[in-house]
Motif scaffolding. Structure first.
Motif, PDB file in Angstrom:
ATOM      1  N   PRO A   1     -21.219 -20.717  38.198  1.00  0.00           N
ATOM      2  CA  PRO A   1     -20.231 -21.804  38.066  1.00  0.00           C
ATOM      3  C   PRO A   1     -19.452 -21.800  36.756  1.00  0.00           C
ATOM      4  CG  PRO A   1     -22.282 -22.627  38.984  1.00  0.00           C
ATOM      5  CD  PRO A   1     -22.551 -21.220  38.574  1.00  0.00           C
ATOM      6  N   HIS A   2     -20.067 -21.332  35.673  1.00  0.00           N
ATOM      7  CA  HIS A   2     -19.397 -21.333  34.377  1.00  0.00           C
ATOM      8  C   HIS A   2     -19.401 -19.925  33.810  1.00  0.00           C
ATOM      9  CE1 HIS A   2     -19.276 -25.625  34.670  1.00  0.00           C
ATOM     10  NE2 HIS A   2     -20.586 -25.669  34.815  1.00  0.00           N
ATOM     11  N   SER A   3     -18.739 -19.044  34.557  1.00  0.00           N
ATOM     12  CA  SER A   3     -18.721 -17.629  34.218  1.00  0.00           C
ATOM     13  C   SER A   3     -17.892 -17.366  32.961  1.00  0.00           C
ATOM     14  CB  SER A   3     -18.152 -16.846  35.402  1.00  0.00           C
ATOM     15  OG  SER A   3     -17.915 -15.507  35.044  1.00  0.00           O
ATOM     16  N   ARG A   4     -18.344 -16.423  32.155  1.00  0.00           N
ATOM     17  CA  ARG A   4     -17.560 -15.991  30.995  1.00  0.00           C
ATOM     18  C   ARG A   4     -16.388 -15.129  31.439  1.00  0.00           C
ATOM     19  NH1 ARG A   4     -21.115 -13.182  26.483  1.00  0.00           N
ATOM     20  NH2 ARG A   4     -19.038 -13.217  25.547  1.00  0.00           N
ATOM     21  N   ILE A   5     -16.522 -14.493  32.612  1.00  0.00           N
ATOM     22  CA  ILE A   5     -15.497 -13.555  33.068  1.00  0.00           C
ATOM     23  C   ILE A   5     -14.393 -14.290  33.817  1.00  0.00           C
ATOM     24  CG2 ILE A   5     -15.100 -11.523  34.529  1.00  0.00           C
ATOM     25  CD1 ILE A   5     -18.081 -10.809  33.954  1.00  0.00           C
ATOM     26  N   ILE A   6     -14.772 -15.093  34.809  1.00  0.00           N
ATOM     27  CA  ILE A   6     -13.783 -15.890  35.540  1.00  0.00           C
ATOM     28  C   ILE A   6     -13.796 -17.299  34.956  1.00  0.00           C
ATOM     29  CG2 ILE A   6     -13.094 -16.766  37.811  1.00  0.00           C
ATOM     30  CD1 ILE A   6     -14.366 -14.377  39.071  1.00  0.00           C
TER      31      ILE A   6
ATOM     32  N   TYR B   1     -20.441  -5.394  36.291  1.00  0.00           N
ATOM     33  CA  TYR B   1     -21.231  -6.433  35.654  1.00  0.00           C
ATOM     34  C   TYR B   1     -22.321  -6.898  36.616  1.00  0.00           C
ATOM     35  CZ  TYR B   1     -17.174  -6.847  32.501  1.00  0.00           C
ATOM     36  OH  TYR B   1     -16.166  -6.602  31.622  1.00  0.00           O
ATOM     37  N   ASP B   2     -23.211  -7.696  36.065  1.00  0.00           N
ATOM     38  CA  ASP B   2     -24.158  -8.397  36.925  1.00  0.00           C
ATOM     39  C   ASP B   2     -23.383  -9.397  37.782  1.00  0.00           C
ATOM     40  OD1 ASP B   2     -26.290  -9.553  38.120  1.00  0.00           O
ATOM     41  OD2 ASP B   2     -27.191 -10.387  36.306  1.00  0.00           O
ATOM     42  N   VAL B   3     -23.714  -9.426  39.068  1.00  0.00           N
ATOM     43  CA  VAL B   3     -22.964 -10.294  40.002  1.00  0.00           C
ATOM     44  C   VAL B   3     -23.006 -11.748  39.556  1.00  0.00           C
ATOM     45  CG1 VAL B   3     -22.862 -11.149  42.372  1.00  0.00           C
ATOM     46  CG2 VAL B   3     -23.319  -8.735  41.929  1.00  0.00           C
ATOM     47  N   ASP B   4     -24.168 -12.204  39.065  1.00  0.00           N
ATOM     48  CA  ASP B   4     -24.306 -13.599  38.651  1.00  0.00           C
ATOM     49  C   ASP B   4     -23.380 -13.951  37.493  1.00  0.00           C
ATOM     50  OD1 ASP B   4     -26.198 -14.033  40.585  1.00  0.00           O
ATOM     51  OD2 ASP B   4     -27.894 -13.579  39.262  1.00  0.00           O
ATOM     52  N   LYS B   5     -23.061 -12.979  36.654  1.00  0.00           N
ATOM     53  CA  LYS B   5     -22.165 -13.256  35.530  1.00  0.00           C
ATOM     54  C   LYS B   5     -20.728 -13.478  35.989  1.00  0.00           C
ATOM     55  CE  LYS B   5     -24.842 -10.703  32.071  1.00  0.00           C
ATOM     56  NZ  LYS B   5     -24.850  -9.586  31.090  1.00  0.00           N
ATOM     57  N   VAL B   6     -20.415 -12.973  37.179  1.00  0.00           N
ATOM     58  CA  VAL B   6     -19.066 -13.146  37.714  1.00  0.00           C
ATOM     59  C   VAL B   6     -18.966 -14.404  38.561  1.00  0.00           C
ATOM     60  CG1 VAL B   6     -17.289 -12.106  39.188  1.00  0.00           C
ATOM     61  CG2 VAL B   6     -18.664 -10.671  37.670  1.00  0.00           C
ATOM     62  N   THR B   7     -20.001 -14.692  39.333  1.00  0.00           N
ATOM     63  CA  THR B   7     -19.917 -15.766  40.327  1.00  0.00           C
ATOM     64  C   THR B   7     -20.597 -17.061  39.918  1.00  0.00           C
ATOM     65  OG1 THR B   7     -21.922 -14.946  41.425  1.00  0.00           O
ATOM     66  CG2 THR B   7     -19.816 -14.065  42.186  1.00  0.00           C
TER      67      THR B   7
END
Length: 680
Positions: free
Chosen positions: A61-66, A53-59
């Motif tokens: 503050p309000h990630s859909r992944i984490i 994934y795009d790193v920003d989508k993981v890290t």
């Protein structure tokens, strides 16, 4: 005594519950249990990040992944009885440690399987980000549990049927240079408490950290204690003082040579050599306890300095010793002072090591360290090029059966790197072959290699500057660990560790209690001036801590007055410094806060139309984006509502389709029954 003062906590045991508890006493999980937790977490990360994934989508503050669901699963991966808080805490205490171990596993996979390196690096970063989220959440829930059990306690994991060396999360994060974890609020807060000595090494087991019980004491005797020298902040101050003394001694010794005769060792030389010996012993002891994790750029820098001084001392001893050599004593004396003079840049630059707590200086040192690491690539390439061309020139020189110009050629090749090489050496040497060869060497070095070096330096600088805040926090983390990582029950700051070396044989003949008393007495004498300042400073801090505990706040609250909060801060009257009364300053703080609030209310009521409507706060709460609901799914509120509507429609459609399938199935069964009935 007034009614207010009678309710104040007079002793530490009366303060906020938990402040006086040095450790929570939870039994750590076994190494195999830690391995199982780490395997559970790795399985979870493999599932939530199946592809890149795009790193920003993981890290973000309000990630859909984490999201919150994933964080809940992360906590549940530790096991434990959900009805027993101590059972849950026992296994969740190792959660951060296990996540960092999983992160290291992914880093190893990324290095071994280059075709999937980006995926493994993303999973490693996700593990670090989970650590940060958990640390920042736990900081607001249970600070004691976060500090003592999750960050500072050392755990062991079984890897490949072998137990690892005990390590804490703070040590792992520093060794792995995980700026994502180090930069979290709770992590930095724990480091601040370690730096100030509010969390110290246990007096019974130096490898265990406990809360310092006496930080809230206002007794001068409690703080005038050599045990407080274990505090990294005080050790750093003492080292800075000794570094200036070391610099003065070096300047006097190296510039005091005013005679051609060999003079015997004097007091200033002996002091200088003892200082150096103390630093060498300290380096050896810490390297013995910590191992390769202790070795860094500054260790290599210091060891080079000590090697130069050691060589000078050896030659100086030869010059004044009774042993006769081929050269006269004056020769060895002269060489000794010349070698000692070479240490001057190292001695002065060494001061930067103790000034790195200043952010600008610290960042520049990080840049310098990265530049030195990057320059290794340049020097390897330069060495290979130089050896290759040197062999060619030597071949040209020996082609006529003579070796006449090899020395000047080697000198020219070296100074060419510094831009001082010339073509004069090759004008009459094996024309035109030598000139062609040197043109090629000059082009490669000046145009290619030096520009590569500049590019490497620029990249190292940009890498640090782009992440300046986290890099500085990582630097301070390593600096703090340098003082506390090697267990030391009796802290003798170099070069005072030479005194410890003389005292230690005596302590072996005494009982443990008597040996501790002897060390306590010696250290009190050695550190008396410093301890006086420490005691006066900590008494003022203790009064603020007492005030915070009275208000049910953490020890580091009210350290400064904020313009937007009229009730924070602490008024230190500065009087009765030797008094053991905790109430000093508390009444002044209450009075100041009361006056500030009164003036503010009077100013606001001066105009009856000034105040905002009563429902303004409620309308603000309703109008802002509900971040928490967005975090549950990792998307915006409007999108979240739309997603729910679509999900509901989808579920209703699924129900209708299921009912239709059942109806069709029933019709088919009915038709089959009718068909069988007709056949009969």
């Amino acid at each position: 005594m007034s009614e207010d003062s009678a309710t104040l906590p007079m002793f530490q045991e009366q303060c906020l519950a938990g402040h006086g508890d040095p450790t929570m006493g939870l039994k750590p999980p076994s190494s195999r249990q830690v391995l199982r937790i780490a395997l559970n977490l790795k399985y979870l990360l493999d599932k939530i990040i199946p592809t890149v994934y795009d790193v920003d989508k993981v890290t973000c503050p309000h990630s859909r992944i984490i999201n919150q669901d994933v964080i809940k699963l992360v906590r549940e991966a530790c096991g434990g009885n959900p009805k027993d808080k101590s059972s849950v805490q026992r296994y969740q205490s190792v959660l951060l440690f296990a996540l960092l171990k999983v992160s290291s596993w992914y880093e190893e996979l990324a290095a071994e399987e280059l075709h999937n390196a980006s995926l493994y690096e993303l999973r490693s970063l996700a593990a670090q980000h989970l650590c940060r989220v958990i640390i920042e959440h736990e900081e607001t829930v249970d600070l004691q549990f976060l500090f003592m059990e999750m960050l500072l306690r050392r755990y062991v994991i079984n890897e490949n049927d072998e137990d690892s060396e005990p390590a804490s999360v703070i040590e792992l994060a520093a060794d792995m240079h995980l700026t994502v974890v180090i930069g979290s609020s709770g992590f930095q807060r724990c480091l601040k408490w370690l730096w100030r000595g509010w969390i110290i090494q246990s007096r019974d087991d130096a490898s265990v950290f406990v809360r310092e019980k006496l930080v809230a004491s206002t007794s001068f005797r409690d703080h005038f204690n050599p045990e407080r020298i274990k505090t990294p902040m005080y050790q750093n101050i003492i080292q800075i003082i000794f570094s200036f003394v070391f610099l003065i001694l070096y300047t006097v010794v190296v510039n005091d040579k005013n005679s051609t005769k060999v003079e015997p060792l004097d007091a200033k030389e002996i002091c200088f050599y003892l200082f150096t010996l103390g630093y060498v012993i300290d380096e050896m002891v810490k390297f013995f306890y910590i191992g390769s994790a202790y070795f860094s750029f500054w260790n290599a820098f210091n060891n080079t300095l000590y090697a130069i001084i050691g060589t000078s001392v050896f030659l100086r001893i030869i010059s004044v010793g009774p042993i006769k050599t081929h050269y006269p004593a004056e020769y060895w004396d002269m060489i000794s002072y010349r070698i000692l003079s070479l240490a001057a840049p190292f001695v002065w630059s060494r001061l930067l090591l103790f000034l790195e707590s200043v952010q600008f200086v610290g960042l520049m040192l990080v840049v310098l360290k990265h530049m030195m690491a990057e320059s290794l690539v340049f020097f390897v390439m330069l060495f290979l090029m130089m050896i290759g061309f040197l062999q060619g020139f030597i071949g040209l020189d020996s082609s006529d059966g003579k070796n006449e110009i090899t020395g000047p050629i080697m000198t020219n090749l070296f100074i060419t790197v510094l831009g001082a090489g010339g073509f004069d050496t090759f004008e009459e040497f094996a024309p035109p072959y030598a000139a062609i060869l040197y043109y090629g060497y000059r082009f490669i070095v000046s145009v290619i290699l030096l520009n590569i070096l500049i590019a490497l330096y620029a990249n190292a600088y940009q890498k640090v500057v782009d992440n300046a805040g986290d890099e500085y926090m990582a630097l301070m983390c390593q600096k703090t660990l340098r003082f506390i990582r090697a267990p030391d029950e009796e802290v003798y700051v170099p070069p005072l560790n030479i005194v410890e070396a003389f005292v230690h044989p005596t302590t072996l003949l005494l009982s443990t209690e008597n040996a501790r008393r002897l060390n306590h007495f010696i250290m009190t004498i050695l550190y008396a001036p410093v301890l006086l300042v420490v005691a006066l400073t900590e008494i003022r801090t203790a009064r603020r801590i007492q005030y915070n505990r009275m208000k049910n706040l953490e020890d580091d609250a009210n350290e400064s007055d904020r313009a937007w909060d009229l009730t924070d801060g602490f008024v230190d009257t500065g009087h009765d410094i030797f008094s053991q009364t905790e109430n000093t300053g508390i009444h002044a703080t209450r009075k100041k806060n009361g006056v500030s609030l009164k003036k503010q209310r009077e100013a606001e009521k001066a105009d009856p139309h000034f105040s905002v409507p009563k429902d303004w706060c409620k309308r603000v709460k309703k109008s802002v984006q509900p971040v928490q609901e967005g975090f549950q799914s990792g998307i915006g509120w409007e999108t979240f509502k739309l997603y729910n509507e679509v999900q509901e429609r989808y579920e209703k459609t699924e129900e209708k389709i299921e009912k239709l399938n059942k109806t069709i199935t029933n019709l088919v069964e009915s038709l089959q029954e009718l068909k069988l009935t007709k056949q009969e």
